[in-house]
Motif scaffolding. Sequence first.
Motif, PDB file in Angstrom:
ATOM      1  N   THR A 120       0.819  -1.208   0.000  1.00  0.00           N
ATOM      2  CA  THR A 120       0.000   0.000   0.000  1.00  0.00           C
ATOM      3  C   THR A 120       0.858   1.265   0.000  1.00  0.00           C
ATOM      4  O   THR A 120       1.888   1.334   0.666  1.00  0.00           O
ATOM      5  CB  THR A 120      -0.944   0.024   1.219  1.00  0.00           C
ATOM      6  N   SER A 121       0.396   2.255  -0.746  1.00  0.00           N
ATOM      7  CA  SER A 121       1.153   3.502  -0.823  1.00  0.00           C
ATOM      8  C   SER A 121       0.638   4.552   0.146  1.00  0.00           C
ATOM      9  O   SER A 121       1.141   5.672   0.154  1.00  0.00           O
ATOM     10  CB  SER A 121       1.099   4.058  -2.251  1.00  0.00           C
ATOM     11  N   GLY A 122      -0.373   4.188   0.975  1.00  0.00           N
ATOM     12  CA  GLY A 122      -0.857   5.222   1.884  1.00  0.00           C
ATOM     13  C   GLY A 122      -1.790   4.773   2.985  1.00  0.00           C
ATOM     14  O   GLY A 122      -2.008   5.509   3.944  1.00  0.00           O
ATOM     15  N   LEU A 123      -2.370   3.560   2.886  1.00  0.00           N
ATOM     16  CA  LEU A 123      -3.328   3.114   3.900  1.00  0.00           C
ATOM     17  C   LEU A 123      -2.615   2.763   5.199  1.00  0.00           C
ATOM     18  O   LEU A 123      -1.497   2.247   5.192  1.00  0.00           O
ATOM     19  CB  LEU A 123      -4.109   1.900   3.379  1.00  0.00           C
ATOM     20  N   LEU A 124      -3.270   3.022   6.317  1.00  0.00           N
ATOM     21  CA  LEU A 124      -2.661   2.768   7.616  1.00  0.00           C
ATOM     22  C   LEU A 124      -2.578   1.271   7.891  1.00  0.00           C
ATOM     23  O   LEU A 124      -3.567   0.543   7.735  1.00  0.00           O
ATOM     24  CB  LEU A 124      -3.473   3.439   8.719  1.00  0.00           C
ATOM     25  N   PRO A 125      -1.428   0.792   8.354  1.00  0.00           N
ATOM     26  CA  PRO A 125      -1.310  -0.635   8.653  1.00  0.00           C
ATOM     27  C   PRO A 125      -2.276  -1.100   9.738  1.00  0.00           C
ATOM     28  O   PRO A 125      -2.754  -2.238   9.699  1.00  0.00           O
ATOM     29  CB  PRO A 125       0.153  -0.791   9.082  1.00  0.00           C
ATOM     30  N   SER A 126      -2.593  -0.241  10.706  1.00  0.00           N
ATOM     31  CA  SER A 126      -3.544  -0.645  11.754  1.00  0.00           C
ATOM     32  C   SER A 126      -4.915  -0.946  11.155  1.00  0.00           C
ATOM     33  O   SER A 126      -5.615  -1.858  11.595  1.00  0.00           O
ATOM     34  CB  SER A 126      -3.660   0.441  12.823  1.00  0.00           C
ATOM     35  N   ASP A 127      -5.314  -0.165  10.137  1.00  0.00           N
ATOM     36  CA  ASP A 127      -6.592  -0.421   9.471  1.00  0.00           C
ATOM     37  C   ASP A 127      -6.542  -1.715   8.672  1.00  0.00           C
ATOM     38  O   ASP A 127      -7.530  -2.465   8.622  1.00  0.00           O
ATOM     39  CB  ASP A 127      -6.942   0.744   8.544  1.00  0.00           C
ATOM     40  N   VAL A 147       6.541  -0.031   7.783  1.00  0.00           N
ATOM     41  CA  VAL A 147       5.661   0.666   8.727  1.00  0.00           C
ATOM     42  C   VAL A 147       4.826  -0.366   9.465  1.00  0.00           C
ATOM     43  O   VAL A 147       4.091  -1.144   8.843  1.00  0.00           O
ATOM     44  CB  VAL A 147       4.724   1.661   8.011  1.00  0.00           C
ATOM     45  N   GLY A 148       4.925  -0.386  10.780  1.00  0.00           N
ATOM     46  CA  GLY A 148       4.120  -1.294  11.588  1.00  0.00           C
ATOM     47  C   GLY A 148       2.828  -0.655  12.038  1.00  0.00           C
ATOM     48  O   GLY A 148       2.735   0.566  12.170  1.00  0.00           O
ATOM     49  N   GLY A 149       1.838  -1.490  12.286  1.00  0.00           N
ATOM     50  CA  GLY A 149       0.578  -1.019  12.858  1.00  0.00           C
ATOM     51  C   GLY A 149       0.599  -1.163  14.366  1.00  0.00           C
ATOM     52  O   GLY A 149       1.617  -1.537  14.969  1.00  0.00           O
ATOM     53  N   GLN A 150      -0.534  -0.905  15.000  1.00  0.00           N
ATOM     54  CA  GLN A 150      -0.622  -0.950  16.461  1.00  0.00           C
ATOM     55  C   GLN A 150      -0.321  -2.341  17.012  1.00  0.00           C
ATOM     56  O   GLN A 150       0.197  -2.475  18.125  1.00  0.00           O
ATOM     57  CB  GLN A 150      -2.013  -0.503  16.912  1.00  0.00           C
TER      58      GLN A 150
END
Length: 495
Positions: free
Chosen positions: A116-123, A152-155
């Motif tokens: 993904t080029s922009g979506l949040l990993p937590s989502d 990039v890691g999510g929560q």
Amino acid sequence: MTTITKAACIGGGVIGGAWAARFVLAGIDTRIYDPHPEAERIIGEVLANAERAYAMLTMAPLPARGKLIFCKSLKEAVEEADWIQESVPERLELKRGVLTEIDRHARADALIGSSTSGLLPSDLQRDMVHPDRFFVAHPYNPVYLLPLVELVGGQKTTAETIARAQAAAAQIGMKGVVIHKEIEAFVGDRLLEALWREALWLIHDDICDTETLDDVIRYSFGLRWAQMGLFETYRIAGGEAGMRHFLAQFGPCLAWPWTKLTDVVDLDEALVEKIGAQSDVQAKGRSIRELERIRDENLVGIFQALKGGNSGEGWGAGKLLADFEKRLWSQAKPKPAPDLAAPLRLVEAKVSAAWVDYNGHMTEHRYLQLFGDTADALLRLIGVDMAYVEAGHSYYTVESHLRHLGEARLGQSLYTTVQLLKTDEKRLHLFSTINDAQSGTVLATAEQMMLHVDSAAGKAAPAPAEVLARLAPIAQAHAGLTLPQGVGRHVGQAR
């Protein structure tokens, strides 16, 4: 260190196909799932371009090409993979569903990355049973050449997962940069979006056309960014006083109403057509595949130039390439022992666009590079490899004489040979040739004298017994060979 032996790519478009090429050319068996009816053709073309680029990029021995296997289901693709890379279209619900299915079928220890080029990993990881092993791995096109990947890691992503991903990225020649906090569009795309928004306004307002704008970038700050980035470039711009002086001098300019960074241009039909028409003129009829190959040649040339910068230590992407090549050389399987009854055939090469001058002929310093590569191949054969050099000893070329007997042209396949003329405990006297791979015609020769040196002492020193022992059978076999034509010539000597 995480070692990847099997990968999976879910989605085989521009990004997914290039990920597959990156994995395959790193020697990793790769399964791919993409329901597009022409997926095999498209990905095959991307892989062909990647192989062409790698042939220009490095003389290091690439591992045996990994298998590329097209699968009929997502489950079949991911169930044995060490690293699974999702690259489906940029829609949250679609990606979330695909990633949840990947999570269901993947091994418990598999890494799962999203392009993904922009979506949040937590989502994206919301519905996963094992969200701890998920992360964003955002690359840049072409993935098989450009080495950056934003991690990039999510929560719910663990620090161990990010560390494993960074190590795995290094294995395939990539620079994994860790983004400390998740944010939409991460770092790279936020910078690109700001530039892109301003560029659209400049075209909209008829300040310039698309080709002029691209020229401004590629002939100026684009070259600086390629090797130093933004902040280090501006540090230099501050002169001896450095970054603080630069910020004090130019910081107030940011308050001036120069740009339209918060004013979004209306991409109406008229502006889209204007940009499209200008872009068509700029392309001069070249197809997308042609433009990709031109792009790859240019990138390879920049990498090679940066590899030799900073007093031979490399710089930026060039240093990353040099480090990757060092690892490839260390992992390469020994080649079969060469036939000592003839000059040793050691190097194969193809004349790339980065090697030619305005006439389409191989430029002069590339001949010297090939002769240097040939000497290096001989040195590796006798145990003078990277580890040997790092331990403080090497052979240095102290004298060379080159003859140009023919012309090597763009795309021509070449090979080199080397004959050992004479040796003692300190010296190697070599005669090398560059030959056309099809006809065997000699295109150039080089007679070289190399001296064994103690690097710490800065002077000549006898080579150790084990090196001399490896040299001995070659010297003995070559002592019976006829001296090549051209040995002992000097500059200006009549033929």
